[in-house]
Design an enzyme around this catalytic site. Structure first.
Site, PDB file in Angstrom:
ATOM      1  N   SER A   1       7.330 -37.806-107.480  1.00 17.28           N
ATOM      2  CA  SER A   1       6.130 -37.647-106.656  1.00 17.28           C
ATOM      3  C   SER A   1       4.808 -37.556-107.409  1.00 17.28           C
ATOM      4  O   SER A   1       3.748 -37.598-106.789  1.00 17.28           O
ATOM      5  CB  SER A   1       6.282 -36.417-105.756  1.00 17.28           C
ATOM      6  OG  SER A   1       7.117 -36.717-104.665  1.00 17.28           O
TER       7      SER A   1
ATOM      8  N   LYS B   1      -3.392 -30.503-104.824  1.00 18.61           N
ATOM      9  CA  LYS B   1      -2.453 -30.999-103.817  1.00 18.61           C
ATOM     10  C   LYS B   1      -2.245 -29.897-102.777  1.00 18.61           C
ATOM     11  O   LYS B   1      -2.164 -28.719-103.143  1.00 18.61           O
ATOM     12  CB  LYS B   1      -1.133 -31.371-104.494  1.00 18.61           C
ATOM     13  CG  LYS B   1      -0.102 -32.012-103.552  1.00 18.61           C
ATOM     14  CD  LYS B   1       1.164 -32.462-104.302  1.00 18.61           C
ATOM     15  CE  LYS B   1       2.198 -33.095-103.372  1.00 18.61           C
ATOM     16  NZ  LYS B   1       3.399 -33.563-104.089  1.00 18.61           N
TER      17      LYS B   1
ATOM     18  N   SER C   1       5.070 -38.255-103.251  1.00 19.16           N
ATOM     19  CA  SER C   1       4.364 -37.531-102.226  1.00 19.16           C
ATOM     20  C   SER C   1       2.931 -37.137-102.607  1.00 19.16           C
ATOM     21  O   SER C   1       2.142 -36.814-101.727  1.00 19.16           O
ATOM     22  CB  SER C   1       5.128 -36.253-101.878  1.00 19.16           C
ATOM     23  OG  SER C   1       5.167 -35.390-103.002  1.00 19.16           O
TER      24      SER C   1
END
Lengths: 95, 476, 483
Positions: C174, C75, C150
């Site tokens: 997330s 990420k 997210s």
């Protein structure tokens, strides 16, 4: 809680956050809505409850007093918008 | 109207750790800009603070020394504001739960002792420095200092004059150096002071509105800044004006304070507990350990000097002003093996006089305590006279030789052979019949003339006591 | 090769069925083909090939671990040395990190091959990946729908089989929410289990990194590499890391499952409810006992979260000031102008909303009413869980109230967007571990099952989740377009 455009501008200044004049009303509306949501917290009695700042109930760990970092100025300053003579440059600070 | 001044001080003492409070970067002073600012100090994305053990320990040492409450549980908070020397946009400090609580410090002004309350002392990180020299109209930022541990020591508004404020600041300065938690170097900014100053009509209970004077970095300036500020405030009040609560800066060049922050910058620091740091727990065992290791504190040491070495207040104060001074003195006493009085007079008189003249600190003294003791020993055992000793002292100051070497090399040993002195005395009596006449007719003062003549003839090496005794006998 | 799990790929590498270089090339090829998914902010092809080569050497020497040579994605919230780390923001579009996050170092150490940095909501603030400076990510199951957020890029990349596994971070759901939306497995560990060092902070007391994978077994393999004490993170917990693969096969007969009554009330979509109920039936079949429990304060999770997370983020994001790194506006006329315009021009609307809310909640006169109040309710929520865990072993429920919603559907109403995290946020407030696993479909879109465990009960969570995957095949399904 309804925030006015004026409120939004003063909070934005505190946070040094530029907001387009045309968007201020929209922010005021969104933030007021969020605050309404937040205020549901008032529905529960919390008298005498200890505030919880961390999920884990641990004490702070302490580091030995040793110098472990070496100079990486040039490497770090490659990322800076403006440097000179090893200093970060910013618009004039007036005291 | 008669006015009363009310002063509280906030002292920032940089703690003498090797590394920063939340990172492993060095705290050494004077490195090229930004070479001692690591990713944590620079507030890079994703970095995290880890607390320096020694900084906590030093805060506890300080707290114990002022007999303060040590918080078993203290919390770091973020103080939010934007400034280019503050890389994260917040300063990690302590707000609601500081590590050191209520304590006190006693000061003496004009021979009167007064207790000044210490409200709290908390740990925080120092900011960097803004350099205002011209970089094409821009400001340069050096973050080497960012993250240096600070102990902010906040007093009660207990001081009533600039003199008291200076006495308190000096006392604190002496204490932190005794405790070895701060080098006290004010020029380098290791020990800085903000003063909260207000005035009120004498007899009034409530405090007046105060002004905070920032960053005063010498004892002299503290006194001047406060005195200026007090006059400024009284002037305003007497002319029917009102004091504005504000931050003011002392300008040493102009000897005045001036307003620093405009009104629109109303501070709202939005303190909240730093989620990256957990509560600091000080165990009872740490307190016990520190208590056992706590050095003798200035006040106790002074009292001991008075008792043990029969010193008056002023002398004891002088000799315990710093740990280095006191240690030097006691090393002299220990090695000289003579009356403390002799040591005291030589250290406070000859040695401090010479150091003062040369602009040196005791730690830089060219004559080490052991060498000075060697000299005093020779005075005590009558090998040399005090006068000769001054001469030997000069020699020692210039080089590395010990007293004995110098006495030997220069032949300065006292003449203890009474026969030799007797011959000299007889000759002087014979050569000066007029003076003998005067003395015998009752002019006692002439006796000094004979002593002087004998000392001159022996180049000062005769034992003055012996000379006196023999002269008295001969002139009967 | 791409349909295989990490565990299977590792076996294939061991048996020399293919090399890591071949594997890496294959996945890099898929990433190129799937560019329209927009899962990646940065693809690190060159570095990946170099690491793959090294991995092959290690495999040849018989020194391979379970992640050696496995292609993964990070990420873009994790700092990766000498690789752009944008955090989904214009603010850090030019930020080439000078160091790596502890998680990145550990995964690199384990020999995994990083293919690139995955798209995400700006500074992890969002539930749809639409707040990213780099544009929305598409859900591989329905490219008109969001992947969740997210960690949307991570979830989409795993679902489309562009990587064998990915890292994510979970502040209010997330990891779990996008895992549910994309039909993959996502684990949010106990707060403090995985180091936060070098993971760009959103809300420090809530953020936690975890693995996003096809299967629970893979999640265990990745967590093994990620977890552990880190002296650089004061909130990291100094506790030994158990062998997460060890307990996977344990029988769960007699397991006591708590079902949160409040999670099945208003707001839960019918299709999702049915799917979750069906999953619970599977557990019944495996011999688990299911009982309803009540956590009365959970309904306040969203209000509490939208004080605490913005408050923390308002301070965490102050460092983006245009002085030492990141975006600086053109020709600032003075210091404040530099701050205001740099931050105003480089932060997106959602980030701004949260900074403003947080600044307000901490400001003079409001601190007690908002921040302290929120922390008190936070404790009540956490105590609700404590009480529940004295009665049950794990807690189960839905991950999200609906399946993946359409791109653009909720962008005009931030509050509606916030409500999509209603089942995940409480776990972060309490700091508990939780996993989201694929449990079926509703309207052809994946539905997740959430399992919440007690503190540091990751092994048990993985065991319970793995047993489900042994009797179901939802986790093996992949969108046709990416087969």
């Amino acid at each position: 809680m309804a925030l006015t455009a004026e409120n939004v501008n003063s909070i934005a200044y505190l946070a040094r956050l530029g907001i387009d004049e045309k968007d201020v009303e929209a922010y005021a509306k969104d933030l007021s809505g969020i605050l309404d949501l937040v205020e549901q917290m008032g529905s529960v009695e919390t008298e005498g409850v200890l505030p919880m700042a961390h999920p884990t109930d641990q004490p702070q760990r302490l580091r030995e007093d040793e110098v472990t970092e070496h100079d990486q100025r040039d490497y770090f300053q490659k990322l800076a918008p403006q440097v000179e003579a090893g200093l970060y440059l910013v618009p004039k600070v007036i005291e | 109207m008669e006015w009363e001044t009310v002063i509280g001080l906030e002292i920032h003492a940089q703690l003498a750790t090797k590394s920063k409070i939340f990172s492993g970067a060095s705290t050494a002073y004077g490195a090229p800009p930004n070479t001692q600012a690591c990713a944590v100090d620079l507030g890079f994305p994703g970095v995290l603070p880890v607390l320096n053990k020694q900084a906590v320990r030093m805060a506890v040492i300080f707290g114990m020394a002022i007999e303060a409450e040590i918080a078993p549980y203290s919390v770091f908070a973020r103080k939010n504001y934007f400034y280019p020397d503050l890389p994260k946009g917040y300063q990690i400090s302590q707000f609601e739960l500081p590590i050191v609580g209520n304590g006190h410090l006693d000061i003496q002004v004009n021979g009167v002792s007064k207790r000044i309350g210490v409200t709290r002392a908390h740990l925080e990180e120092d900011a960097g420095k803004s350099l205002h020299e011209d970089f094409h109209g821009l400001t340069g930022i050096d973050l080497n200092r960012a993250g240096t541990p600070l102990l902010e020591i906040v007093s009660e508004p207990d001081m009533r004059s600039a003199k008291e404020a200076v006495a308190y600041m000096k006392k604190l300065h002496e204490l932190v150096r005794y405790l070895k938690i701060c080098d006290g170097n004010m020029q380098e900014g290791s020990f800085r002071c903000d003063a909260n100053v207000s005035v009120r009509p004498k007899g009034q209970q409530e405090f007046g509105t105060r002004a905070e004077i920032k960053n005063i970095n010498s004892f002299k300036f503290v006194e001047k800044a406060i005195n200026f500020e007090v006059e400024r405030q009284i002037d305003i009040l007497e002319n029917g004006g009102q004091i504005v609560q504000e931050t003011r800066l002392y300008d040493a060049d102009k000897d005045e304070t001036r307003s620093m922050r405009s009104k629109e910058e109303a501070n709202d620091y939005r303190y909240f507990p730093d989620p990256d740091l957990l509560p600091v727990i000080v165990e009872e065992s740490l307190k016990q350990e520190i208590k056992a290791e706590l050095p003798e504190l200035p006040e106790a040491k002074k009292q001991r000097f008075k008792d043990q070495y029969q010193q008056d207040e002023e002398t004891a104060s002088q000799l315990t002003a710093t740990m280095e001074m006191a240690d030097y003195y006691e090393r002299v006493v220990k090695n000289a093996n003579c009356e403390a009085k002799l040591c005291t007079s030589w250290v406070t008189g000859t040695l401090l006089g010479a150091l003062n003249k040369a602009g040196l600190e005791i730690s830089d003294s060219p004559i080490e305590a052991e060498r000075l003791a060697g000299l005093l020993q020779r005075i005590a055992d009558n090998t040399i006279s005090g006068k000769i000793a001054k001469q030997v002292f000069e020699e020692m100051w210039q080089g590395n030789a010990g007293a004995d070497e110098i006495i030997e090399a220069k032949g300065l040993k006292q003449i203890t052979d009474t026969g030799a002195i007797e011959v000299i005395i007889d000759k002087i009596i014979a050569d000066n019949p007029a003076q003998v006449e005067q003395y015998l007719s009752g002019k006692d003062k002439v006796f000094g003339f004979f002593v002087g003549q004998v000392m001159k003839a022996t180049q000062g090496k005769a034992n003055p006591g012996e000379v006196n005794k023999m002269l008295k006998d001969k002139l009967k | 090769m791409h349909t295989k799990t990490i565990a299977e790929l590792a076996r294939g590498l061991q048996n020399r069925e293919y090399s890591s270089v071949e594997l890496t090339q294959h996945f890099l090829g898929r990433i190129k083909q799937a560019e329209s998914v927009n899962a990646f902010v940065t693809v690190t092809e060159e570095q990946a090939m170099a690491v793959a080569k090294k991995a092959d050497e290690q495999i040849a020497k018989g020194q391979a671990g379970p992640l050696t040579g496995i292609p993964i994605g990070q990420k873009d919230i994790f700092c990766t040395q000498d690789v752009k780390t944008s955090c989904g923001s214009k603010m850090l579009d030019n930020f080439i990190s000078p160091y790596s996050a502890t998680v990145v170092e550990k995964i690199n150490q384990a020999g995994a091959v990083m293919l690139g940095k995955l798209n995400m909501d700006e500074f992890a603030m969002g539930s749809s990946n639409e707040t990213s400076f780099y544009g929305a990510v598409k859900n591989p199951w329905d490219t008109t729908a969001v992947p969740g957020g997210s960690s949307g890029g991570s979830a989409a990349a795993v679902a489309a089989r562009l990587v064998a596994g990915a890292t994510g971070t979970d502040t209010g759901g997330s990891i779990r929410q996008p895992a549910a939306f994309c039909g993959i497995t996502g684990l949010k560990p106990t707060y403090g289990r995985v180091s936060r060092y070098g993971m760009i902070a959103f809300a420090s007391s809530l953020d936690q990194a975890g693995p996003m994978t096809q299967t629970v077994e893979d999640a265990a393999i990745m967590l093994q590499a990620m977890a552990g004490f880190d002296p650089k993170d004061s909130t990291s917990v100094d506790q030994p890391v158990p062998d997460y693969l060890d307990g996977l096969e344990k029988d769960i007969k007699g397991l006591k499952i708590g079902l949160i009554k409040e999670f099945f009330a208003d707001g839960l979509d019918e299709g999702c409810a049915k799917t979750v109920q069906a999953a619970l039936d599977e557990y019944r079949k495996m011999g688990a006992e299911i009982k309803e429990i009540s956590l009365p304060n959970l309904k306040l999770s969203i209000p509490v979260y939208y004080v605490i997370a913005p408050a923390e983020c308002s301070a965490n994001l102050s460092r983006y000031d245009g002085v030492r790194f990141g975006y600086r506006c053109e020709d600032p006329k003075d210091l404040n102008d530099m701050y205001i315009r740099s931050r105003g021009e480089a932060f997106g609307a959602e980030v701004k909303r949260r900074i403003l809310i947080g600044t307000y909640a901490l400001s003079a006169g409001y601190y007690d009413a908002y921040y302290i109040k929120a922390q008190k309710v936070r404790r009540l929520i956490s105590e609700d869980f404590k009480k529940a865990f004295s009665d049950v072993d794990v807690i189960m429920g839905p991950v999200t109230p609906t399946t993946a919603f359409g791109i653009g559907e909720k962008t005009s109403d931030p509050i509606e967007m916030y409500l999509s995290d209603m089942y995940t946020i409480a776990v972060n407030l309490a700091g508990l571990p939780a996993i989201s696993i694929p449990a079926g479909f509703s309207d052809n879109k994946p539905v997740g099952l959430q399992i919440i465990g007690n503190y540091f009960a990751e092994s048990q969570l993985l065991n319970v989740a793995h047993q489900y995957q042994k009797v179901t095949d939802w986790h093996q399904q992949l969108p046709e377009q990416f087969a």
